[in-house]
Scaffold this motif. Sequence first.
Motif, short mmCIF file in Angstrom:
data_model
loop_
_atom_site.label_atom_id
_atom_site.label_comp_id
_atom_site.label_asym_id
_atom_site.label_seq_id
_atom_site.Cartn_x
_atom_site.Cartn_y
_atom_site.Cartn_z
N ALA B 4 0.82 -1.20 0.00
CA ALA B 4 0.00 0.00 0.00
C ALA B 4 0.86 1.25 0.00
O ALA B 4 0.55 2.23 -0.65
N SER B 5 2.00 1.18 0.74
CA SER B 5 2.82 2.37 0.86
C SER B 5 3.56 2.69 -0.44
O SER B 5 4.13 3.74 -0.60
N ARG B 6 3.55 1.74 -1.37
CA ARG B 6 4.21 2.00 -2.65
C ARG B 6 3.34 2.82 -3.59
O ARG B 6 3.80 3.27 -4.63
N THR B 7 2.09 2.97 -3.26
CA THR B 7 1.20 3.75 -4.10
C THR B 7 1.70 5.19 -4.11
O THR B 7 1.98 5.76 -3.06
N SER B 8 1.83 5.74 -5.30
CA SER B 8 2.37 7.09 -5.36
C SER B 8 1.25 8.11 -5.25
O SER B 8 0.11 7.85 -5.63
N GLU B 9 1.60 9.23 -4.68
CA GLU B 9 0.65 10.33 -4.56
C GLU B 9 1.10 11.45 -5.49
O GLU B 9 2.28 11.76 -5.55
N ALA B 65 5.07 11.57 -5.25
CA ALA B 65 5.80 11.12 -4.06
C ALA B 65 5.57 9.63 -3.85
O ALA B 65 4.49 9.11 -4.08
N LEU B 66 6.64 8.96 -3.40
CA LEU B 66 6.61 7.51 -3.29
C LEU B 66 7.48 7.06 -2.12
O LEU B 66 8.60 7.53 -1.95
N LEU B 67 6.91 6.15 -1.31
CA LEU B 67 7.72 5.52 -0.25
C LEU B 67 8.34 4.26 -0.84
O LEU B 67 7.63 3.46 -1.45
N LEU B 68 9.63 4.07 -0.64
CA LEU B 68 10.30 2.91 -1.23
C LEU B 68 10.75 1.94 -0.16
O LEU B 68 11.07 2.33 0.95
N GLU B 69 10.82 0.68 -0.55
CA GLU B 69 11.42 -0.31 0.33
C GLU B 69 12.27 -1.20 -0.55
O GLU B 69 11.79 -1.80 -1.50
N ARG B 71 15.83 -3.79 -0.46
CA ARG B 71 16.89 -4.49 0.28
C ARG B 71 16.94 -4.07 1.75
O ARG B 71 17.97 -3.70 2.28
N GLY B 72 15.77 -4.09 2.37
CA GLY B 72 15.70 -3.84 3.80
C GLY B 72 15.81 -2.39 4.21
O GLY B 72 15.77 -2.08 5.39
N ARG B 73 15.98 -1.49 3.27
CA ARG B 73 16.02 -0.08 3.67
C ARG B 73 14.83 0.66 3.07
O ARG B 73 14.27 0.25 2.05
N ARG B 74 14.47 1.74 3.75
CA ARG B 74 13.32 2.51 3.30
C ARG B 74 13.76 3.89 2.85
O ARG B 74 14.76 4.42 3.34
N GLY B 75 13.00 4.42 1.93
CA GLY B 75 13.36 5.74 1.43
C GLY B 75 12.15 6.48 0.89
O GLY B 75 11.06 5.92 0.77
N VAL B 76 12.37 7.74 0.58
CA VAL B 76 11.32 8.56 -0.02
C VAL B 76 11.83 9.02 -1.39
O VAL B 76 12.96 9.51 -1.50
N ARG B 77 11.01 8.82 -2.41
CA ARG B 77 11.38 9.31 -3.74
C ARG B 77 10.36 10.35 -4.19
O ARG B 77 9.15 10.15 -4.04
N LEU B 78 10.87 11.46 -4.72
CA LEU B 78 10.00 12.55 -5.17
C LEU B 78 10.38 12.92 -6.60
O LEU B 78 11.56 13.08 -6.90
N ALA B 79 9.38 13.05 -7.45
CA ALA B 79 9.64 13.49 -8.82
C ALA B 79 8.87 14.78 -9.10
O ALA B 79 7.66 14.83 -8.92
#
Lengths: 134, 137
Positions: B4-9, B65-69, B71-79
Amino acid sequence: MSERVPILRIRQVLLVSIQTDLDDQAVLLLQDDLAQAVVDSGAHGVVIDITAVEIVDSFVGRMLATIASLSRLLDAGTVLVGMRPAVAITLVELGLSLGGVRTALTLDKGLRMLEDDHAERGHEGIAPDVAAGA
Amino acid sequence: MSGASRTSEVLEITTTAGVVQARQQVRALAQQCRLSLVDQTKLITAASELARNTLVHGGGGTMTALLLEERGRRGVRLAFADRGPGIADVDLALTDGWTSGTGMGLGLSGSKRLVDDFVLDTTPGAGTTVTITKWGR
């Protein structure tokens, strides 16, 4: 309609405390309002409190630098108080050092800085050699 | 949950209020991603610079905006994407202090330093997309 940040006057100092996330128009409005307030009040100092400010980007940074230079032209000092450590770290990395802006950690220290300034300048004004027309 | 958190806004940036909204949305994502306070501040600041570029130089656009996961790490990607005039000289635009307008010339170069990944994709006459990523430590 952009919001207006209140400008408070405490004796000879104008105090602005930024409490909300301002849009760019509100930032420009504050810059203009402050310049006018310095002239209208004849204040000798301006304190800008950014304790509640979570980020300072280049636009807000430029506003702070502009306020500092224009109040200097209008015979008032400016002190920026309450910058958060994370904001300071980010500003340096962003490339904004705010070289011309004086800072103090707390409002109390900022006010004292302006008082000292004023006392120093007042002193010069009544120096005996000047008074004697030397 | 990660699905669900991969859904981009997608947020429209067409006014200065849009720039404020972008900051608020990025703040929420950065907290969700559990970035440190300093990393949150850096990411929100970079987003603010790029959102303003989208508005001022691109004539408006969007932030995706997108939450990424990964290889065990999380991040935020913005375009940040616009259909504005594009950037003719990318190297020049990324130089500290160079500005096409009345700014300080730190928006692009500065925000690049504040994030982990920075990708600039521009076509003169067609628009610009800047994609940034900040990873949790």
